[in-house]
Scaffold this motif. Structure first.
Motif: not given
Length: 172
Positions: A110-115, A120-128, A154-160, A163-168
């Protein structure tokens, strides 16, 4: 008269020591002739023995000492119990969520708080492809030889796009 330096020869405050030695010798002779009666000597020895008897240590302690010992033992036991209990913050009604969660076998950091992530209504999973130096900012150890290389993530990002979370790891 110079008072800073004492005189070389001071008078003897006791006077003539030879006369004192003679008087003390006469006193010793007079006392050697005096003998206490046998019953007085026996009573004195019994009183001395009663006053300074060889009792066990636990019998020498008085009531106040036993109370102090019990309080010290109780305080020590309470401190030990507090050390064995895991610490919790006041006001924690629920256990704190971990910063690392497993999702389909992979670990998300988690890069931000779990709450915020859960709100977040529609998080996206982005490969980087990220440089390995990013691992150091997350507190993970990196080898200086490979610091310039990149790593798949893989990064979990919000609509804007924040980054919210990171998976290595290595992904297909």
């Amino acid at each position: 008269m110079d008072t800073r330096h004492p005189p070389d020869h001071l008078p003897d405050p006791l006077g003539d020591t030879a006369e004192l030695d003679l008087r003390l010798a006469g006193l010793r002779e007079a006392l050697s002739a005096v003998d206490t009666p046998r019953c007085v000597d026996k009573e004195l020895m019994q009183a001395f023995q009663a006053q300074f008897s060889r009792r066990p240590r636990y019998r020498r302690l008085g009531a106040l000492e036993w109370i102090a010992t019990a309080l010290a033992g109780g305080l020590g036991a309470a401190m030990l119990a507090l050390l064995l209990v895991p610490p919790r913050l006041a006001g924690d009604g629920y256990p704190q969520a971990p910063l690392l969660r497993l999702d389909d076998g992979g670990a998300f950091v988690a890069l931000d708080s779990l709450e915020r992530i859960e709100r977040e209504p529609a998080p996206r999973l982005v490969a980087a492809d990220l440089p390995r130096t990013v691992l150091a900012t997350l507190g993970l150890p990196i080898d200086p030889e490979y610091a310039g290389d990149s790593i798949r993530a893989e990064m979990l990002v919000d609509a804007a796009g924040e980054p919210l979370a990171l998976r290595l790891g290595a992904f297909e």
